[in-house]
Design an enzyme around this catalytic site. Structure first.
Site, PDB file in Angstrom:
ATOM      1  N   SER A 112       0.842  -1.196   0.000  1.00 62.08           N
ATOM      2  CA  SER A 112       0.000   0.000   0.000  1.00 62.08           C
ATOM      3  C   SER A 112       0.877   1.246   0.000  1.00 62.08           C
ATOM      4  O   SER A 112       1.901   1.281   0.672  1.00 62.08           O
ATOM      5  CB  SER A 112      -0.882   0.004   1.249  1.00 62.08           C
ATOM      6  OG  SER A 112      -1.604  -1.191   1.328  1.00 62.08           O
ATOM      7  N   GLY A 113       0.433   2.268  -0.723  1.00 60.92           N
ATOM      8  CA  GLY A 113       1.197   3.506  -0.818  1.00 60.92           C
ATOM      9  C   GLY A 113       1.499   3.820  -2.277  1.00 60.92           C
ATOM     10  O   GLY A 113       1.178   3.036  -3.175  1.00 60.92           O
ATOM     11  N   ALA A 172       6.799   2.039   3.007  1.00 57.39           N
ATOM     12  CA  ALA A 172       6.986   2.150   4.456  1.00 57.39           C
ATOM     13  C   ALA A 172       7.057   3.628   4.793  1.00 57.39           C
ATOM     14  O   ALA A 172       7.344   4.463   3.934  1.00 57.39           O
ATOM     15  CB  ALA A 172       8.258   1.440   4.894  1.00 57.39           C
ATOM     16  N   ASP A 173       6.797   3.945   6.042  1.00 60.47           N
ATOM     17  CA  ASP A 173       6.928   5.347   6.466  1.00 60.47           C
ATOM     18  C   ASP A 173       8.371   5.680   6.767  1.00 60.47           C
ATOM     19  O   ASP A 173       8.817   6.806   6.544  1.00 60.47           O
ATOM     20  CB  ASP A 173       6.076   5.588   7.709  1.00 60.47           C
ATOM     21  CG  ASP A 173       4.605   5.505   7.379  1.00 60.47           C
ATOM     22  OD1 ASP A 173       4.177   6.194   6.442  1.00 60.47           O
ATOM     23  OD2 ASP A 173       3.897   4.731   8.032  1.00 60.47           O
ATOM     24  N   GLY A 186      -9.777   1.565   4.926  1.00 59.94           N
ATOM     25  CA  GLY A 186      -9.683   0.120   4.729  1.00 59.94           C
ATOM     26  C   GLY A 186      -8.276  -0.405   4.898  1.00 59.94           C
ATOM     27  O   GLY A 186      -8.010  -1.578   4.669  1.00 59.94           O
ATOM     28  N   GLU A 215      -1.644  -6.010   6.714  1.00 61.78           N
ATOM     29  CA  GLU A 215      -0.386  -5.696   6.036  1.00 61.78           C
ATOM     30  C   GLU A 215       0.771  -6.513   6.621  1.00 61.78           C
ATOM     31  O   GLU A 215       1.588  -7.082   5.893  1.00 61.78           O
ATOM     32  CB  GLU A 215      -0.125  -4.194   6.186  1.00 61.78           C
ATOM     33  CG  GLU A 215       0.931  -3.664   5.276  1.00 61.78           C
ATOM     34  CD  GLU A 215       0.860  -2.136   5.173  1.00 61.78           C
ATOM     35  OE1 GLU A 215      -0.224  -1.556   5.380  1.00 61.78           O
ATOM     36  OE2 GLU A 215       1.905  -1.547   4.894  1.00 61.78           O
ATOM     37  N   LYS A 225      13.248   8.498   3.749  1.00 63.54           N
ATOM     38  CA  LYS A 225      12.647   7.552   4.695  1.00 63.54           C
ATOM     39  C   LYS A 225      13.660   6.532   5.221  1.00 63.54           C
ATOM     40  O   LYS A 225      13.315   5.678   6.037  1.00 63.54           O
ATOM     41  CB  LYS A 225      11.490   6.802   4.028  1.00 63.54           C
ATOM     42  CG  LYS A 225      10.308   7.687   3.673  1.00 63.54           C
ATOM     43  CD  LYS A 225       9.214   6.860   3.028  1.00 63.54           C
ATOM     44  CE  LYS A 225       7.944   7.680   2.869  1.00 63.54           C
ATOM     45  NZ  LYS A 225       6.863   6.876   2.275  1.00 63.54           N
TER      46      LYS A 225
END
Ligand code: 5RP
Length: 275
Positions: free
Chosen positions: A68-69, A127-128, A147, A153, A171
């Protein structure tokens, strides 16, 4: 929005032990190794990284965890293109969120549900933030209202034989800052006015798994993410958190000068094709 905020004293690097949540000691991972990566020089760097990840790691017949991202979205679209072009065949995607499921469906990738899936060959994700050397990641800092699910994840990432995080250079850090999202069993919150219950009060987020989210904010750099994860695992009513510790792990890192591949398994580096 986050439900509430807590603070935690940063752990000390000198007490780094790499003890797993089961209590077993594990050897410190080898230092990450950097090598330069590849072609397609006209594409924007994040897209190059996404394409590289698909081209380098995904083979026909694989079950693939779909992250996701932004970068993962690009990788999903590119994977769909490769399927349509016939370059890849028999891929099954396992989405990490509703968003990645929707993007994959639009891209024509056949999907399986993470709960019915025990073996995933490979997974990519955003990832953050990622800790240098260990490649331990923090995910899920964004709002959890579309969602997304840290539980889903992490399940997909942990079930995968191999994972790659696609991130921008800012990051990838030695001294991590910011917060770690922590899922807790829903609690009753005291309202300033009116009535409160686990699903209301002053409007805390309730995840699709029915948990509240605390953002544990670090006021000084996080010295040791593995130790933070261990500490959180021991707290009563903590269900999960956004720290992902997986070995081996690869980071495909995008900077202005290009794309680099950082691999936590030294032995794997020798296997890379000339880039
Ligand atoms: O939870 C996450 C990965 O699943 C990240 O928080 C998030 O997706 C980062 O997104 P972006 O790379 O687009 O900023």
């Amino acid at each position: 929005m986050v439900a509430s905020t807590a603070s935690l004293a940063p752990p000390c690097r000198s007490s780094l032990s790499f003890t797993s949540s089961s209590g077993r000691a594990r050897a410190p991972p080898p230092r990450a190794v950097r090598c330069s990566a590849p072609s397609d020089i006209d594409a924007p760097p994040l897209l190059r990284a996404a394409k590289y990840t698909v081209d380098r790691y995904i083979k026909s017949g694989m079950v693939v965890g779909l992250g996701s991202g932004n970068a993962s979205c690009m990788a999903i679209k590119y994977l769909g293109q490769q399927l349509r072009a016939g370059t890849l065949e028999d891929i099954v995607g396992v989405p990490t969120s509703v968003t990645s499921a929707s993007e994959a469906a639009k891209s024509g990738i056949p999907l399986d549900d993470y709960q019915g899936c025990s073996q995933i060959d490979f997974a990519f994700d955003d990832a953050d933030i990622i800790e240098e050397d260990t490649l331990i990641a923090v995910i899920g800092r964004r709002k959890l209202e579309g969602g997304e699910s840290i539980i889903q994840e992490k399940f997909v990432l942990n079930a995968a034989k191999r994972i790659v995080f696609i991130i921008t250079e800012n990051k990838y850090k030695g001294a991590l800052d910011g917060s770690v999202p922590v899922l807790v069993q829903s609690v009753w919150r005291r309202p300033s006015i009116g009535h409160a219950d686990p699903f209301g009060g002053d409007f805390p987020v309730v995840t699709k798994d029915g948990h509240n989210v605390l953002d544990v904010i670090f006021t000084s750099p996080i010295a040791n993410l593995a130790q933070v994860a261990e500490s959180l695992d021991r707290v009563d009513r903590v269900v999960d958190h956004g720290i992902v510790s997986k070995f081996p792990c690869t980071a495909v890192v995008v900077s202005e000068s290009g794309v680099s591949v950082i691999d936590s398994a030294l032995t794997k580096v020798a296997g890379y094709p000339a880039l």
